[in-house]
Design a protein around this motif. Structure first.
Motif, short mmCIF file in Angstrom:
data_model
loop_
_atom_site.label_atom_id
_atom_site.label_comp_id
_atom_site.label_asym_id
_atom_site.label_seq_id
_atom_site.Cartn_x
_atom_site.Cartn_y
_atom_site.Cartn_z
N ASN A 1 0.85 -1.19 0.00
CA ASN A 1 0.00 0.00 0.00
C ASN A 1 0.89 1.24 0.00
OD1 ASN A 1 -1.40 2.26 1.34
ND2 ASN A 1 -3.09 0.82 1.45
N ARG A 2 0.73 2.08 -1.03
CA ARG A 2 1.65 3.23 -1.17
C ARG A 2 1.62 4.16 0.05
NH1 ARG A 2 3.53 3.77 -6.52
NH2 ARG A 2 2.25 2.68 -8.03
N PHE A 3 0.45 4.26 0.72
CA PHE A 3 0.34 5.16 1.86
C PHE A 3 1.11 4.60 3.06
CE2 PHE A 3 -2.19 7.03 5.45
CZ PHE A 3 -1.80 8.34 5.25
N GLY B 1 -1.19 -0.80 -8.26
CA GLY B 1 -0.73 -0.05 -9.44
C GLY B 1 0.74 -0.35 -9.71
N TYR B 2 1.11 -0.49 -10.95
CA TYR B 2 2.54 -0.60 -11.31
C TYR B 2 2.72 -0.13 -12.73
CZ TYR B 2 1.28 -4.78 -13.93
OH TYR B 2 0.71 -5.63 -14.83
N ASP B 3 3.98 0.21 -13.09
CA ASP B 3 4.29 0.70 -14.43
C ASP B 3 3.31 1.80 -14.88
OD1 ASP B 3 6.42 -0.98 -14.59
OD2 ASP B 3 5.49 -2.43 -15.91
N GLY B 4 2.95 2.68 -13.98
CA GLY B 4 2.07 3.81 -14.35
C GLY B 4 0.60 3.45 -14.40
N LEU C 1 -2.19 11.32 -3.32
CA LEU C 1 -1.71 12.37 -4.22
C LEU C 1 -0.27 12.65 -3.81
CD1 LEU C 1 -2.26 14.53 -6.39
CD2 LEU C 1 -3.04 16.05 -4.55
N GLU C 2 0.62 12.52 -4.80
CA GLU C 2 2.04 12.78 -4.54
C GLU C 2 2.45 14.02 -5.29
OE1 GLU C 2 3.70 8.27 -5.12
OE2 GLU C 2 4.79 9.90 -6.06
N LYS C 3 3.24 14.86 -4.68
CA LYS C 3 3.79 16.01 -5.39
C LYS C 3 4.69 15.51 -6.52
CE LYS C 3 5.18 20.48 -5.28
NZ LYS C 3 4.22 21.47 -5.78
N LYS C 4 4.52 16.11 -7.70
CA LYS C 4 5.37 15.71 -8.83
C LYS C 4 6.80 16.22 -8.60
CE LYS C 4 5.44 16.00 -13.85
NZ LYS C 4 4.81 16.68 -14.98
N VAL C 5 7.74 15.36 -8.74
CA VAL C 5 9.15 15.73 -8.53
C VAL C 5 9.74 16.19 -9.86
CG1 VAL C 5 11.42 14.83 -7.82
CG2 VAL C 5 9.34 13.97 -6.72
N ASN C 6 10.47 17.31 -9.84
CA ASN C 6 11.20 17.71 -11.06
C ASN C 6 12.43 16.82 -11.15
OD1 ASN C 6 9.51 19.70 -12.03
ND2 ASN C 6 10.33 21.18 -10.56
N ASP D 1 7.13 6.58 -20.61
CA ASP D 1 5.70 6.34 -20.29
C ASP D 1 5.56 5.56 -18.99
OD1 ASP D 1 4.97 7.57 -22.61
OD2 ASP D 1 4.89 5.71 -23.77
N GLN D 2 6.33 5.95 -17.99
CA GLN D 2 6.31 5.36 -16.65
C GLN D 2 6.73 3.88 -16.58
OE1 GLN D 2 2.63 7.30 -16.49
NE2 GLN D 2 2.88 7.94 -14.37
N ILE D 3 7.25 3.36 -17.70
CA ILE D 3 7.77 1.98 -17.69
C ILE D 3 9.29 2.04 -17.79
CG2 ILE D 3 7.77 -0.26 -18.87
CD1 ILE D 3 5.08 0.34 -20.01
N ASN E 1 11.21 6.62 -4.00
CA ASN E 1 9.94 6.48 -4.71
C ASN E 1 9.19 5.28 -4.15
OD1 ASN E 1 7.80 6.31 -6.50
ND2 ASN E 1 9.01 5.35 -8.11
N GLU E 2 9.79 4.10 -4.23
CA GLU E 2 9.12 2.94 -3.64
C GLU E 2 10.09 1.81 -3.35
OE1 GLU E 2 5.96 1.80 -6.23
OE2 GLU E 2 7.28 1.37 -7.91
N ILE E 3 9.58 0.85 -2.58
CA ILE E 3 10.37 -0.34 -2.23
C ILE E 3 9.76 -1.52 -2.98
CG2 ILE E 3 11.06 -1.89 -0.35
CD1 ILE E 3 10.32 0.47 1.60
P1 AMP Z 1 5.72 4.23 -9.95
O1 AMP Z 1 4.75 3.26 -10.58
O2 AMP Z 1 5.14 4.97 -8.79
O3 AMP Z 1 7.05 3.63 -9.65
O4 AMP Z 1 6.01 5.32 -11.09
C1 AMP Z 1 6.58 4.97 -12.33
C2 AMP Z 1 7.40 6.14 -12.86
O5 AMP Z 1 6.56 7.32 -12.99
C3 AMP Z 1 8.54 6.58 -11.95
O6 AMP Z 1 9.67 5.76 -12.10
C4 AMP Z 1 8.75 8.00 -12.47
O7 AMP Z 1 9.43 8.02 -13.71
C5 AMP Z 1 7.31 8.51 -12.69
N1 AMP Z 1 6.79 9.09 -11.42
C6 AMP Z 1 6.06 8.46 -10.49
N2 AMP Z 1 5.78 9.27 -9.44
C7 AMP Z 1 6.37 10.46 -9.71
C8 AMP Z 1 6.46 11.71 -8.99
N3 AMP Z 1 5.88 11.90 -7.82
N4 AMP Z 1 7.15 12.71 -9.59
C9 AMP Z 1 7.74 12.54 -10.81
N5 AMP Z 1 7.69 11.40 -11.52
C10 AMP Z 1 7.02 10.35 -10.99
#
Ligand code: AMP
Length: 350
Positions: A103-105, A147-150, A175-180, A209-211, A261-263
Motif C-alpha cells: 500500500n503506497r500510503f 498499481g505498477y508501471d504507471g 496524491l504525490e507532489k510531482k518531482v522535477n 511512459d512510466q515503464i 519512490n518505492e520499495i
Molecule cells: P511508480 O509506478 O510509482 O514507480 O512510477 C513509475 C514512474 O513514474 C517513476 O519511475 C517516475 O518516472 C514517474 N513518477 C512516479 N511518481 C512520480 C512523482 N511523484 N514525480 C515525478 N515522476 C514520478
C-alpha cells in the motif's frame, strides 16, 4: 556439486519467477512455481508448476506440502494467502513486509517514520481532498494498491484538471507532489539471516511512459548520493527485518535531493544486468538468502546497459545475432501485448 535436497516454492510465474528458477537450478535447488496463469513463462524454467487461483486452499496446501521454503516474485499476493502459507512453511521475505509495502500510503509512512525522505503525499478519498491540497499540484494521483508501471495513475497539473478527469474515488488513492526529476536510480540489496548483506552499486534508470526502459551502471551520480542511497537501502532492509533481495527506487530532484519512490520486496527489473555484471546475480543472491546458503563476497566484473524489450519490439530481437558482449533474454511469453515486457538485452562494457 552435490544435489541439494532443498525444494523452493516460488509464487508467481512471470519473468522474475523464471529467472529465480534458473538461478536455483545453478545451485541444484529444485523449484516449484505456484501461478494462476496457465501461460506462465516460468513453466519453461522451473522443475514443477502448480496452476491454481492463489486463494484455493487445497492447491496452496499441496504446494506448501511439497516445498521446504516459499518465496515470491511479485508483491501483490493477498496478505491473507501469504500468511496462511507461512503457517505451513517459512515464507521469506516475511508476509508482514508485504502488508506495509503493498500500500503506497503505509509504505511512505514507514519510510518517513525511519527518517528517510519521500516526495510529499496525502491520502485522497474524494474531490475535496484534492482541492484542499493544492500545494501538492502538479502531482500524481495513484491508487494505494495494485498499481505498477504507471497503471492506476493520473498526472494532475492543476485542480481544474482534477475535476475534469474521471477519477473513481471508490478505491483509496494518494496524491504525490510531482518531482522535477533530474535522475532516477535504484539500489538492489540482499539481506541474509544473520544480518549480513550484499549490496550492489546504484543503477541509473530511464523510464518511458512510466515503464522502465533502460538501466545502466555506473550511474552518473556523485559520491554523496551513491553512499546515501546505499545507506538508506540498508537501513530499510534492516528495519523491515528483510530476508532476500529487495530494491529501493529513488528520485533525484533538480536540487540533488534523494527521495525514495518505492520499495520492491523482490528481485527487480533494474537488477537484471547483475546477471552479467557481477559474480553473483540478484537472483542467485535471493535464492542464497531465502535458502540460508553461504553468502559469497560480491565482485563486480564489468559495467553494463540493459534495455527492456517491450511489446512488438520482441520480433526484431528473436532472430538477431548478437556479439560477445550482448546478452539477450527472451521471456518466452506466448502472447505479445502492447507495453508488456517481453525480454531484455544486456550489453556489457569495460
Ligand atoms: P511508480 O509506478 O510509482 O514507480 O512510477 C513509475 C514512474 O513514474 C517513476 O519511475 C517516475 O518516472 C514517474 N513518477 C512516479 N511518481 C512520480 C512523482 N511523484 N514525480 C515525478 N515522476 C514520478
Amino acid at each position: 556439486m552435490v544435489k541439494s535436497k532443498l525444494v523452493l516454492g516460488i509464487i508467481g510465474g512471470g519473468q522474475l519467477g523464471s529467472m529465480l528458477a534458473t538461478a536455483a537450478k545453478k545451485l541444484k535447488i529444485k523449484t516449484i512455481v505456484l501461478t494462476d496463469d496457465l501461460k506462465a513463462p516460468a513453466k519453461n524454467f522451473c522443475d514443477e508448476i502448480i496452476f491454481s487461483k492463489y486463494d484455493r486452499q487445497k492447491s496452496i496446501e499441496d504446494f506448501a506440502r511439497k516445498v521446504d521454503v516459499v518465496t515470491f516474485e511479485f508483491e501483490n499476493i493477498p496478505f491473507k494467502v501469504l500468511e496462511y502459507i507461512s503457517r505451513l512453511k517459512p515464507v521469506l521475505p516475511k508476509p508482514s513486509i508485504n502488508q506495509i509495502v503493498q500500500n503506497r500510503f503505509t509504505e511512505k509512512n514507514f519510510i518517513n517514520n525511519i527518517g528517510i525522505k519521500t516526495t510529499n503525499y496525502v491520502l485522497i478519498n474524494n474531490q475535496f481532498d484534492i482541492s484542499n491540497n493544492k500545494d501538492l499540484l502538479p502531482g500524481l494521483l495513484k491508487t494505494c494498491t495494485l498499481g505498477y508501471d504507471g497503471k492506476g495513475q493520473f498526472v494532475l497539473e492543476n485542480k481544474d484538471e482534477a475535476s475534469k478527469l474521471k477519477i473513481e474515488f471508490d478505491k483509496e488513492q494518494i496524491l504525490e507532489k510531482k518531482v522535477n526529476l533530474k535522475k532516477e536510480i535504484s539500489v538492489v540489496i540482499t539481506r541474509f539471516l544473520n544480518n549480513d548483506f550484499v549490496i550492489y552499486e546504484p543503477i541509473e534508470n530511464k523510464h518511458v511512459d512510466q515503464i522502465l526502459y533502460r538501466s545502466i551502471i555506473p550511474a552518473d551520480i556523485n559520491k554523496d548520493i551513491f553512499e546515501k542511497a546505499q545507506q538508506q537501502a540498508k537501513l530499510i532492509a534492516e528495519k523491515l527485518d528483510y530476508i532476500g533481495t529487495m530494491c529501493v527506487e529513488y528520485f533525484i530532484d533538480e536540487k540533488n535531493n534523494l527521495l525514495v519512490n518505492e520499495i520492491a520486496p523482490r528481485v527487480h527489473n533494474s537488477g537484471h544486468l547483475t546477471i552479467n555484471t557481477h559474480n553473483i546475480s540478484q537472483f542467485e543472491n535471493h535464492i542464497r538468502a531465502v535458502c540460508n546458503l553461504e553468502k559469497i563476497e560480491l565482485k563486480k566484473i564489468c559495467n553494463a546497459e540493459m534495455i527492456n524489450v517491450i511489446g512488438n519490439e520482441i520480433k526484431n530481437y528473436r532472430d538477431k545475432t548478437y556479439s560477445k558482449n550482448e546478452f539477450f533474454f527472451d521471456y518466452m511469453k506466448l502472447k505479445i501485448k502492447e507495453k508488456r515486457k517481453m525480454g531484455h538485452l544486456t550489453t556489457t562494457k569495460l
